[in-house]
Design a protein around this motif. Structure first.
Motif, PDB file in Angstrom:
ATOM      1  N   PRO A 121       0.824  -1.210   0.000  1.00 37.62           N
ATOM      2  CA  PRO A 121       0.000   0.000   0.000  1.00 37.62           C
ATOM      3  C   PRO A 121       0.853   1.253   0.000  1.00 37.62           C
ATOM      4  CG  PRO A 121       0.050  -0.945   2.195  1.00 37.62           C
ATOM      5  CD  PRO A 121       0.778  -1.907   1.295  1.00 37.62           C
ATOM      6  N   SER A 122       0.211   2.399  -0.141  1.00 39.48           N
ATOM      7  CA  SER A 122       0.925   3.679  -0.136  1.00 39.48           C
ATOM      8  C   SER A 122       1.494   3.956   1.254  1.00 39.48           C
ATOM      9  CB  SER A 122      -0.036   4.808  -0.518  1.00 39.48           C
ATOM     10  OG  SER A 122      -0.960   5.043   0.542  1.00 39.48           O
ATOM     11  N   PRO A 123       2.477   4.863   1.363  1.00 42.32           N
ATOM     12  CA  PRO A 123       2.983   5.235   2.692  1.00 42.32           C
ATOM     13  C   PRO A 123       1.877   5.710   3.632  1.00 42.32           C
ATOM     14  CG  PRO A 123       4.485   6.021   1.015  1.00 42.32           C
ATOM     15  CD  PRO A 123       3.268   5.490   0.284  1.00 42.32           C
ATOM     16  N   GLN A 124       0.894   6.448   3.109  1.00 43.27           N
ATOM     17  CA  GLN A 124      -0.201   6.888   3.971  1.00 43.27           C
ATOM     18  C   GLN A 124      -0.987   5.691   4.497  1.00 43.27           C
ATOM     19  OE1 GLN A 124      -3.633   8.688   2.197  1.00 43.27           O
ATOM     20  NE2 GLN A 124      -3.983  10.046   3.931  1.00 43.27           N
ATOM     21  N   GLN A 125      -1.295   4.765   3.618  1.00 43.62           N
ATOM     22  CA  GLN A 125      -2.041   3.580   4.037  1.00 43.62           C
ATOM     23  C   GLN A 125      -1.223   2.730   5.002  1.00 43.62           C
ATOM     24  OE1 GLN A 125      -2.703   2.225   0.031  1.00 43.62           O
ATOM     25  NE2 GLN A 125      -4.764   3.066  -0.061  1.00 43.62           N
ATOM     26  N   GLN A 126       0.086   2.653   4.783  1.00 42.89           N
ATOM     27  CA  GLN A 126       0.949   1.958   5.730  1.00 42.89           C
ATOM     28  C   GLN A 126       0.927   2.658   7.090  1.00 42.89           C
ATOM     29  OE1 GLN A 126       4.892   1.188   4.078  1.00 42.89           O
ATOM     30  NE2 GLN A 126       4.015   0.936   2.047  1.00 42.89           N
ATOM     31  N   GLY A 127       0.812   3.982   7.060  1.00 41.99           N
ATOM     32  CA  GLY A 127       0.696   4.728   8.308  1.00 41.99           C
ATOM     33  C   GLY A 127      -0.572   4.385   9.063  1.00 41.99           C
ATOM     34  N   PHE A 128      -1.673   4.213   8.336  1.00 44.45           N
ATOM     35  CA  PHE A 128      -2.918   3.786   8.983  1.00 44.45           C
ATOM     36  C   PHE A 128      -2.715   2.438   9.676  1.00 44.45           C
ATOM     37  CE2 PHE A 128      -5.444   6.139   5.448  1.00 44.45           C
ATOM     38  CZ  PHE A 128      -5.245   7.345   6.086  1.00 44.45           C
ATOM     39  N   MET A 129      -2.042   1.520   8.980  1.00 43.87           N
ATOM     40  CA  MET A 129      -1.801   0.210   9.559  1.00 43.87           C
ATOM     41  C   MET A 129      -0.894   0.294  10.786  1.00 43.87           C
ATOM     42  SD  MET A 129      -3.416  -2.340   8.414  1.00 43.87           S
ATOM     43  CE  MET A 129      -2.372  -3.530   9.252  1.00 43.87           C
ATOM     44  N   THR A 130       0.101   1.177  10.746  1.00 46.60           N
ATOM     45  CA  THR A 130       0.972   1.360  11.909  1.00 46.60           C
ATOM     46  C   THR A 130       0.167   1.830  13.111  1.00 46.60           C
ATOM     47  OG1 THR A 130       2.902   1.876  10.541  1.00 46.60           O
ATOM     48  CG2 THR A 130       2.953   2.644  12.824  1.00 46.60           C
ATOM     49  N   THR A 131      -0.734   2.768  12.884  1.00 48.83           N
ATOM     50  CA  THR A 131      -1.577   3.276  13.960  1.00 48.83           C
ATOM     51  C   THR A 131      -2.425   2.152  14.559  1.00 48.83           C
ATOM     52  OG1 THR A 131      -1.681   5.490  13.006  1.00 48.83           O
ATOM     53  CG2 THR A 131      -3.449   4.888  14.518  1.00 48.83           C
ATOM     54  N   LEU A 132      -3.052   1.361  13.689  1.00 46.79           N
ATOM     55  CA  LEU A 132      -3.910   0.281  14.179  1.00 46.79           C
ATOM     56  C   LEU A 132      -3.099  -0.806  14.866  1.00 46.79           C
ATOM     57  CD1 LEU A 132      -6.382  -0.008  11.160  1.00 46.79           C
ATOM     58  CD2 LEU A 132      -6.810   1.050  13.387  1.00 46.79           C
ATOM     59  N   ASP A 133      -1.894  -1.023  14.407  1.00 43.62           N
ATOM     60  CA  ASP A 133      -1.032  -2.024  15.024  1.00 43.62           C
ATOM     61  C   ASP A 133      -0.635  -1.601  16.430  1.00 43.62           C
ATOM     62  OD1 ASP A 133       0.389  -4.503  14.850  1.00 43.62           O
ATOM     63  OD2 ASP A 133       2.239  -3.365  14.620  1.00 43.62           O
ATOM     64  N   ILE A 134      -0.432  -0.309  16.632  1.00 44.84           N
ATOM     65  CA  ILE A 134      -0.042   0.210  17.946  1.00 44.84           C
ATOM     66  C   ILE A 134      -1.240   0.269  18.894  1.00 44.84           C
ATOM     67  CG2 ILE A 134       0.783   2.271  19.156  1.00 44.84           C
ATOM     68  CD1 ILE A 134       2.465   2.862  16.642  1.00 44.84           C
ATOM     69  N   ASP A 135      -2.408   0.595  18.347  1.00 45.59           N
ATOM     70  CA  ASP A 135      -3.618   0.756  19.167  1.00 45.59           C
ATOM     71  C   ASP A 135      -3.967  -0.515  19.940  1.00 45.59           C
ATOM     72  OD1 ASP A 135      -4.103   3.375  18.504  1.00 45.59           O
ATOM     73  OD2 ASP A 135      -5.693   2.928  17.051  1.00 45.59           O
ATOM     74  N   SER A 136      -4.717  -0.320  21.004  1.00 41.94           N
ATOM     75  CA  SER A 136      -5.253  -1.455  21.756  1.00 41.94           C
ATOM     76  C   SER A 136      -6.561  -1.042  22.410  1.00 41.94           C
ATOM     77  CB  SER A 136      -4.257  -1.930  22.824  1.00 41.94           C
ATOM     78  OG  SER A 136      -4.013  -0.885  23.761  1.00 41.94           O
ATOM     79  N   GLY A 137      -7.322  -2.038  22.821  1.00 40.52           N
ATOM     80  CA  GLY A 137      -8.551  -1.789  23.548  1.00 40.52           C
ATOM     81  C   GLY A 137      -9.570  -0.988  22.763  1.00 40.52           C
ATOM     82  N   GLY A 138     -10.283  -0.120  23.480  1.00 35.05           N
ATOM     83  CA  GLY A 138     -11.326   0.674  22.847  1.00 35.05           C
ATOM     84  C   GLY A 138     -10.796   1.647  21.812  1.00 35.05           C
ATOM     85  N   LYS A 139      -9.569   2.125  21.983  1.00 36.53           N
ATOM     86  CA  LYS A 139      -8.990   3.034  20.990  1.00 36.53           C
ATOM     87  C   LYS A 139      -8.797   2.322  19.656  1.00 36.53           C
ATOM     88  CE  LYS A 139      -5.451   6.580  20.356  1.00 36.53           C
ATOM     89  NZ  LYS A 139      -5.350   6.351  18.921  1.00 36.53           N
ATOM     90  N   PHE A 140      -8.365   1.072  19.695  1.00 32.38           N
ATOM     91  CA  PHE A 140      -8.246   0.315  18.459  1.00 32.38           C
ATOM     92  C   PHE A 140      -9.601   0.193  17.779  1.00 32.38           C
ATOM     93  CE2 PHE A 140      -8.973  -3.641  16.234  1.00 32.38           C
ATOM     94  CZ  PHE A 140      -7.989  -3.594  15.248  1.00 32.38           C
ATOM     95  N   ASP A 141     -10.620  -0.178  18.545  1.00 29.62           N
ATOM     96  CA  ASP A 141     -11.958  -0.351  17.970  1.00 29.62           C
ATOM     97  C   ASP A 141     -12.427   0.922  17.273  1.00 29.62           C
ATOM     98  OD1 ASP A 141     -11.907  -2.861  19.108  1.00 29.62           O
ATOM     99  OD2 ASP A 141     -13.285  -2.360  20.755  1.00 29.62           O
ATOM    100  N   LYS A 142     -12.272   2.055  17.965  1.00 33.81           N
ATOM    101  CA  LYS A 142     -12.766   3.318  17.427  1.00 33.81           C
ATOM    102  C   LYS A 142     -11.959   3.752  16.209  1.00 33.81           C
ATOM    103  CE  LYS A 142     -14.082   7.993  18.812  1.00 33.81           C
ATOM    104  NZ  LYS A 142     -14.144   8.966  19.940  1.00 33.81           N
TER     105      LYS A 142
END
Length: 246
Positions: A118-139
């Motif tokens: 994916p694009s660097p931006q899309q990879q950034g989205f994945m990085t964010t979701l990979d780091i997230d946990s709990g309710g923050k990940f869900d949201k």
């Protein structure tokens, strides 16, 4: 000083929870740069009808979306804290695997090179979701993907109504159904902030092309499939040779 993994995710996400459908167009097919900025320009005449720049970029955008949304679905299956989030994750995985199979079939028949990342931006989205946990990940999952699909949806409709290529038209039909299913599943989580989603969809930030363009495949690199089980290819037999891209 290097940027930490967490900071990198924040940089990608902050103020830019979107991928603009006009900006993630993939300029590389068989050349280094686009030779024209006109989406109606015919780049190949095929047995399935003329192939335009817009058609070609649409196929690549469908591929790029699946390259990060399918892994996001697998994260939701593993990290989601509610049944609704895990159900949305399964919908993302199943729908993207089926759509990617169709997308790769169309690309092969029309001579379109597809990205494997994916694009660097899309990879950034994945990085964010990979780091997230709990309710923050869900949201974050519900809102980031709902914005992305909400912007992809009009592009699908525009391609479906304007393309003269039968394979691209059929891919648009399948993409329409798949993205609608994804949006429904994300909304069923009850976590989508519709006011914020609408704002992000209608006033996307302007990002440099390098951030929103998926990397070109290396010469001779095979097109990778997504990790889930492949869906049957119902597009029919391929022509004896792909068309020559102009």
């Amino acid at each position: 000083m290097g940027v930490s993994r967490k900071a990198a995710g924040v940089l990608f996400l902050g103020g830019a929870l979107v991928m603009t459908t006009g900006a993630i167009g993939y300029p590389l097919v068989l050349a280094v740069q686009k030779t024209s900025s006109s989406p109606s320009r015919v780049v190949a005449n095929t047995s399935f009808g003329p192939l335009t720049e817009g058609d070609r970029d649409f196929v690549v955008q469908v591929r790029a979306a699946g390259l990060w949304e399918e892994p996001a679905g697998r994260l939701a299956l593993r990290k989601g804290t509610s049944r609704a989030v895990r159900t949305a994750g399964q919908t993302l995985v199943d729908g993207n695997v089926r759509l990617d199979t169709a997308c790769r079939g169309v690309a092969s028949r029309l001579g379109i090179a597809l990205p494997n990342a994916p694009s660097p931006q899309q990879q950034g989205f994945m990085t964010t979701l990979d780091i997230d946990s709990g309710g923050k990940f869900d949201k974050d999952l519900a809102n980031i993907l709902r914005v992305a699909d909400g912007q992809l949806f009009p592009l699908i409709a525009d391609t479906r109504t304007t393309t003269r290529n039968t394979l691209v038209r059929r891919l648009a039909d399948q993409a329409n159904n798949t993205v609608l299913e994804r949006m429904d599943a994300l909304e069923e989580t009850g976590l989508v902030d519709f006011d914020q989603v609408l704002l992000q969809e209608t006033t996307p930030p302007k990002l440099p092309g390098s951030m929103v363009t998926p990397p070109a495949p290396r010469p001779g690199e095979p097109t990778a499939s997504l990790s889930g089980p492949p869906a049957p290819d119902s597009l029919g037999p391929a022509p004896t040779a792909p068309p020559t891209i102009k």
